[in-house]
Design a protein around this motif. Structure first.
Motif, PDB file in Angstrom:
ATOM      1  N   CYS A 104       0.852  -1.197   0.000  1.00 39.07           N
ATOM      2  CA  CYS A 104       0.000   0.000   0.000  1.00 39.07           C
ATOM      3  C   CYS A 104       0.888   1.248   0.000  1.00 39.07           C
ATOM      4  O   CYS A 104       1.924   1.294   0.676  1.00 39.07           O
ATOM      5  CB  CYS A 104      -0.894  -0.014   1.238  1.00 39.07           C
ATOM      6  SG  CYS A 104      -1.871   1.503   1.473  1.00 39.07           S
ATOM      7  N   THR A 105       0.492   2.284  -0.748  1.00 40.24           N
ATOM      8  CA  THR A 105       1.296   3.509  -0.780  1.00 40.24           C
ATOM      9  C   THR A 105       1.276   4.241   0.551  1.00 40.24           C
ATOM     10  O   THR A 105       2.136   5.080   0.819  1.00 40.24           O
ATOM     11  CB  THR A 105       0.788   4.453  -1.881  1.00 40.24           C
ATOM     12  OG1 THR A 105      -0.608   4.738  -1.660  1.00 40.24           O
ATOM     13  CG2 THR A 105       0.963   3.829  -3.266  1.00 40.24           C
ATOM     14  N   ALA A 106       0.311   3.919   1.411  1.00 37.90           N
ATOM     15  CA  ALA A 106       0.246   4.530   2.744  1.00 37.90           C
ATOM     16  C   ALA A 106       0.847   3.625   3.815  1.00 37.90           C
ATOM     17  O   ALA A 106       0.624   3.843   5.009  1.00 37.90           O
ATOM     18  CB  ALA A 106      -1.210   4.853   3.088  1.00 37.90           C
ATOM     19  N   PHE A 107       1.625   2.632   3.397  1.00 35.25           N
ATOM     20  CA  PHE A 107       2.152   1.640   4.335  1.00 35.25           C
ATOM     21  C   PHE A 107       3.047   2.279   5.400  1.00 35.25           C
ATOM     22  O   PHE A 107       3.829   3.191   5.127  1.00 35.25           O
ATOM     23  CB  PHE A 107       2.949   0.578   3.570  1.00 35.25           C
ATOM     24  CG  PHE A 107       3.638  -0.428   4.453  1.00 35.25           C
ATOM     25  CD1 PHE A 107       2.917  -1.415   5.092  1.00 35.25           C
ATOM     26  CD2 PHE A 107       5.018  -0.377   4.647  1.00 35.25           C
ATOM     27  CE1 PHE A 107       3.556  -2.349   5.900  1.00 35.25           C
ATOM     28  CE2 PHE A 107       5.664  -1.298   5.448  1.00 35.25           C
ATOM     29  CZ  PHE A 107       4.923  -2.288   6.078  1.00 35.25           C
ATOM     30  N   GLY A 108       2.924   1.759   6.623  1.00 38.04           N
ATOM     31  CA  GLY A 108       3.796   2.153   7.724  1.00 38.04           C
ATOM     32  C   GLY A 108       3.758   1.076   8.780  1.00 38.04           C
ATOM     33  O   GLY A 108       3.025   0.077   8.651  1.00 38.04           O
ATOM     34  N   LEU A 109       4.526   1.242   9.839  1.00 37.27           N
ATOM     35  CA  LEU A 109       4.595   0.240  10.894  1.00 37.27           C
ATOM     36  C   LEU A 109       4.009   0.773  12.193  1.00 37.27           C
ATOM     37  O   LEU A 109       4.258   1.919  12.579  1.00 37.27           O
ATOM     38  CB  LEU A 109       6.043  -0.208  11.118  1.00 37.27           C
ATOM     39  CG  LEU A 109       6.664  -0.999   9.965  1.00 37.27           C
ATOM     40  CD1 LEU A 109       8.122  -1.309  10.257  1.00 37.27           C
ATOM     41  CD2 LEU A 109       5.893  -2.279   9.704  1.00 37.27           C
ATOM     42  N   GLN A 110       3.230  -0.044  12.846  1.00 36.07           N
ATOM     43  CA  GLN A 110       2.570   0.286  14.103  1.00 36.07           C
ATOM     44  C   GLN A 110       3.451  -0.085  15.280  1.00 36.07           C
ATOM     45  O   GLN A 110       3.988  -1.191  15.344  1.00 36.07           O
ATOM     46  CB  GLN A 110       1.264  -0.518  14.188  1.00 36.07           C
ATOM     47  CG  GLN A 110       0.678  -0.673  15.568  1.00 36.07           C
ATOM     48  CD  GLN A 110      -0.391   0.351  15.852  1.00 36.07           C
ATOM     49  OE1 GLN A 110      -1.311   0.497  15.071  1.00 36.07           O
ATOM     50  NE2 GLN A 110      -0.283   1.055  16.955  1.00 36.07           N
ATOM     51  N   GLY A 111       3.616   0.818  16.211  1.00 40.10           N
ATOM     52  CA  GLY A 111       4.249   0.511  17.487  1.00 40.10           C
ATOM     53  C   GLY A 111       3.257   0.768  18.602  1.00 40.10           C
ATOM     54  O   GLY A 111       2.047   0.683  18.412  1.00 40.10           O
ATOM     55  N   GLY A 112       3.782   1.071  19.784  1.00 33.04           N
ATOM     56  CA  GLY A 112       2.912   1.487  20.873  1.00 33.04           C
ATOM     57  C   GLY A 112       2.504   0.439  21.862  1.00 33.04           C
ATOM     58  O   GLY A 112       1.792   0.735  22.831  1.00 33.04           O
ATOM     59  N   GLY A 113       2.945  -0.814  21.674  1.00 34.81           N
ATOM     60  CA  GLY A 113       2.492  -1.887  22.549  1.00 34.81           C
ATOM     61  C   GLY A 113       3.151  -1.932  23.913  1.00 34.81           C
ATOM     62  O   GLY A 113       2.669  -2.628  24.806  1.00 34.81           O
ATOM     63  N   TYR A 114       4.242  -1.185  24.111  1.00 33.57           N
ATOM     64  CA  TYR A 114       4.879  -1.135  25.430  1.00 33.57           C
ATOM     65  C   TYR A 114       4.171  -0.078  26.286  1.00 33.57           C
ATOM     66  O   TYR A 114       4.785   0.841  26.829  1.00 33.57           O
ATOM     67  CB  TYR A 114       6.354  -0.749  25.316  1.00 33.57           C
ATOM     68  CG  TYR A 114       7.285  -1.755  24.696  1.00 33.57           C
ATOM     69  CD1 TYR A 114       6.840  -2.900  24.044  1.00 33.57           C
ATOM     70  CD2 TYR A 114       8.661  -1.547  24.756  1.00 33.57           C
ATOM     71  CE1 TYR A 114       7.720  -3.788  23.477  1.00 33.57           C
ATOM     72  CE2 TYR A 114       9.556  -2.446  24.187  1.00 33.57           C
ATOM     73  CZ  TYR A 114       9.081  -3.561  23.549  1.00 33.57           C
ATOM     74  OH  TYR A 114       9.965  -4.441  22.980  1.00 33.57           O
ATOM     75  N   ALA A 115       2.882  -0.212  26.405  1.00 35.02           N
ATOM     76  CA  ALA A 115       2.082   0.789  27.113  1.00 35.02           C
ATOM     77  C   ALA A 115       0.767   0.162  27.542  1.00 35.02           C
ATOM     78  O   ALA A 115       0.400  -0.933  27.101  1.00 35.02           O
ATOM     79  CB  ALA A 115       1.822   1.995  26.213  1.00 35.02           C
ATOM     80  N   GLU A 116       0.051   0.868  28.406  1.00 30.37           N
ATOM     81  CA  GLU A 116      -1.240   0.362  28.860  1.00 30.37           C
ATOM     82  C   GLU A 116      -2.308   0.456  27.782  1.00 30.37           C
ATOM     83  O   GLU A 116      -3.219  -0.373  27.726  1.00 30.37           O
ATOM     84  CB  GLU A 116      -1.671   1.124  30.111  1.00 30.37           C
ATOM     85  CG  GLU A 116      -0.780   0.838  31.313  1.00 30.37           C
ATOM     86  CD  GLU A 116      -1.199   1.596  32.550  1.00 30.37           C
ATOM     87  OE1 GLU A 116      -1.450   0.933  33.587  1.00 30.37           O
ATOM     88  OE2 GLU A 116      -1.286   2.839  32.497  1.00 30.37           O
ATOM     89  N   TYR A 117      -2.190   1.465  26.898  1.00 28.38           N
ATOM     90  CA  TYR A 117      -3.160   1.649  25.818  1.00 28.38           C
ATOM     91  C   TYR A 117      -2.421   1.983  24.535  1.00 28.38           C
ATOM     92  O   TYR A 117      -1.351   2.591  24.559  1.00 28.38           O
ATOM     93  CB  TYR A 117      -4.143   2.785  26.148  1.00 28.38           C
ATOM     94  CG  TYR A 117      -4.942   2.558  27.404  1.00 28.38           C
ATOM     95  CD1 TYR A 117      -6.101   1.788  27.388  1.00 28.38           C
ATOM     96  CD2 TYR A 117      -4.523   3.097  28.607  1.00 28.38           C
ATOM     97  CE1 TYR A 117      -6.832   1.562  28.540  1.00 28.38           C
ATOM     98  CE2 TYR A 117      -5.239   2.874  29.771  1.00 28.38           C
ATOM     99  CZ  TYR A 117      -6.389   2.100  29.730  1.00 28.38           C
ATOM    100  OH  TYR A 117      -7.108   1.878  30.879  1.00 28.38           O
ATOM    101  N   ALA A 118      -3.007   1.584  23.393  1.00 26.68           N
ATOM    102  CA  ALA A 118      -2.409   1.877  22.095  1.00 26.68           C
ATOM    103  C   ALA A 118      -3.494   2.259  21.106  1.00 26.68           C
ATOM    104  O   ALA A 118      -4.617   1.736  21.146  1.00 26.68           O
ATOM    105  CB  ALA A 118      -1.629   0.670  21.577  1.00 26.68           C
ATOM    106  N   LEU A 119      -3.137   3.170  20.217  1.00 32.07           N
ATOM    107  CA  LEU A 119      -4.039   3.628  19.171  1.00 32.07           C
ATOM    108  C   LEU A 119      -3.787   2.818  17.909  1.00 32.07           C
ATOM    109  O   LEU A 119      -2.636   2.568  17.533  1.00 32.07           O
ATOM    110  CB  LEU A 119      -3.763   5.108  18.897  1.00 32.07           C
ATOM    111  CG  LEU A 119      -4.808   5.936  18.146  1.00 32.07           C
ATOM    112  CD1 LEU A 119      -6.081   6.063  18.971  1.00 32.07           C
ATOM    113  CD2 LEU A 119      -4.231   7.313  17.830  1.00 32.07           C
TER     114      LEU A 119
END
Length: 337
Positions: A104-119
């Motif tokens: 996808c041209t909008a491809f990216g990588l998700q992080g944020g899991g080292y937390a109580e909540y993630a978007l």
């Protein structure tokens, strides 16, 4: 909320209090139940090529419970248990509709899991069946990465398969290779610590032979390898794989390495070996990894060697920079220990 935050390259992570994520239109907020510590997370804190720095919250292997919905989100509700694919995309282009979101041209990588909540976004979420735990949800990603490599390899029933590296990806490759009918699967590493785990997950043999890696691997396989999976990301292992493979064999590159490597193209041409690179996974492979757990296959769950509280993460993360007996460590952000 509490989160473990990067302080900069080559610096230890730190537990901090940061603002809770607020969903905008099309977003979900997930209360993180389990998040895996990935080897690439360690690399992200050391190598600028990954684009991470101070203020980043790592963690791309996570599962949890939906706790908030942004506007225009349909098909999901608060309380849903989900595994979150780290592959961000638009969700509507031809690549996304085919499940190949990495293109996808909008491809990216998700992080944020080292937390109580993630978007996250709805198109990254896969609903967990009742039979699957949050810990299962957190190991789907490495299982899918390994399955993608198997799919690209052209593995045929009866093939001799050599897996270089006994980390989570290498062990998951051994598991899938057996599931897909490989005749002989050998895992090779520089330390014996994962031997029992590798054998339990499907390997026929486990080789540690730093003085003669090629000869030892071929003896364990009963001849040259049809397929070699490089699951470490260390310069020199592609060349070792070429030497171990048969004429017209295949090398599949799964290990992440940002350092230059030297290839002996004459050796490769002499054998007409194929070199295949394998990046990420498809939506279908992510769901197939979950289906394997849903069917009750126990072997993938052997990857998990420890579960820690969020507050323990900085210290455990630093310990993982050295080779240990650990395989996949999961973080449980809701644990207050």
């Amino acid at each position: 909320m509490r989160a473990v935050v990067m302080q900069g390259l080559h610096r230890p992570l730190a537990l901090e209090t940061v603002p809770d994520p607020v969903p905008e239109a099309g977003d979900l907020v997930v209360r993180v139940g389990r998040c895996g510590i990935c080897g690439s997370d360690l690399h992200m804190t050391e190598d600028p090529a990954y684009g991470q720095g101070a203020g980043s919250i790592l963690g791309h292997e996570f599962a949890g419970e939906v706790v908030a919905l942004g506007r225009d989100v349909s098909g999901w509700r608060v309380g849903d248990r989900v595994a979150v694919s780290p592959l961000k995309s638009c969700g509507d282009c031809p690549a996304c509709r085919a499940g190949e979101v990495q293109w996808c041209t909008a491809f990216g990588l998700q992080g944020g899991g080292y937390a109580e909540y993630a978007l996250t976004r709805p198109n990254q979420c896969v609903r967990l069946p009742q039979s699957a735990s949050l810990a299962d949800g957190a190991i789907i990603e490495p299982l899918a990465v390994a399955l993608h490599g198997i799919g690209l390899s052209g593995l045929r029933r009866g093939d001799k398969v050599l897996v270089l590296g006994a980390g989570p990806i290498g062990l998951a490759v051994a598991f899938w290779a057996r599931q897909h009918g490989a005749g002989r699967v050998v895992v090779q590493d520089i330390a014996p610590w994962q031997r029992d785990r590798a054998l339990a997950m499907g390997a026929h043999d486990f080789v540690v032979a730093p003085d003669d890696p090629v000869g030892a691997a071929q003896r364990a396989l009963g001849g040259p390898a049809d397929l070699v999976f490089e699951c470490v990301g260390v310069p020199g292992l592609i060349a070792q794989g070429v030497e171990t493979a048969r004429n017209r064999g295949t090398i599949v590159l799964l290990g992440l390495c940002t350092r230059p490597d030297t290839l002996n193209t004459f050796a490769m041409l002499s054998k007409e070996v194929r070199l295949i690179t394998s990046a990420f996974f498809t939506r279908q492979e992510y769901e197939a990894a979950l289906d394997a757990l849903d069917r009750g296959l126990a072997e993938p769950r052997l990857l998990v060697t420890d579960t820690i509280a969020l507050a323990q993460t900085p210290d455990v993360f630093e310990s993982l920079r050295q080779r240990t007996h650990q395989c996949k460590v999961l973080i449980a952000p809701g644990d207050q220990a």
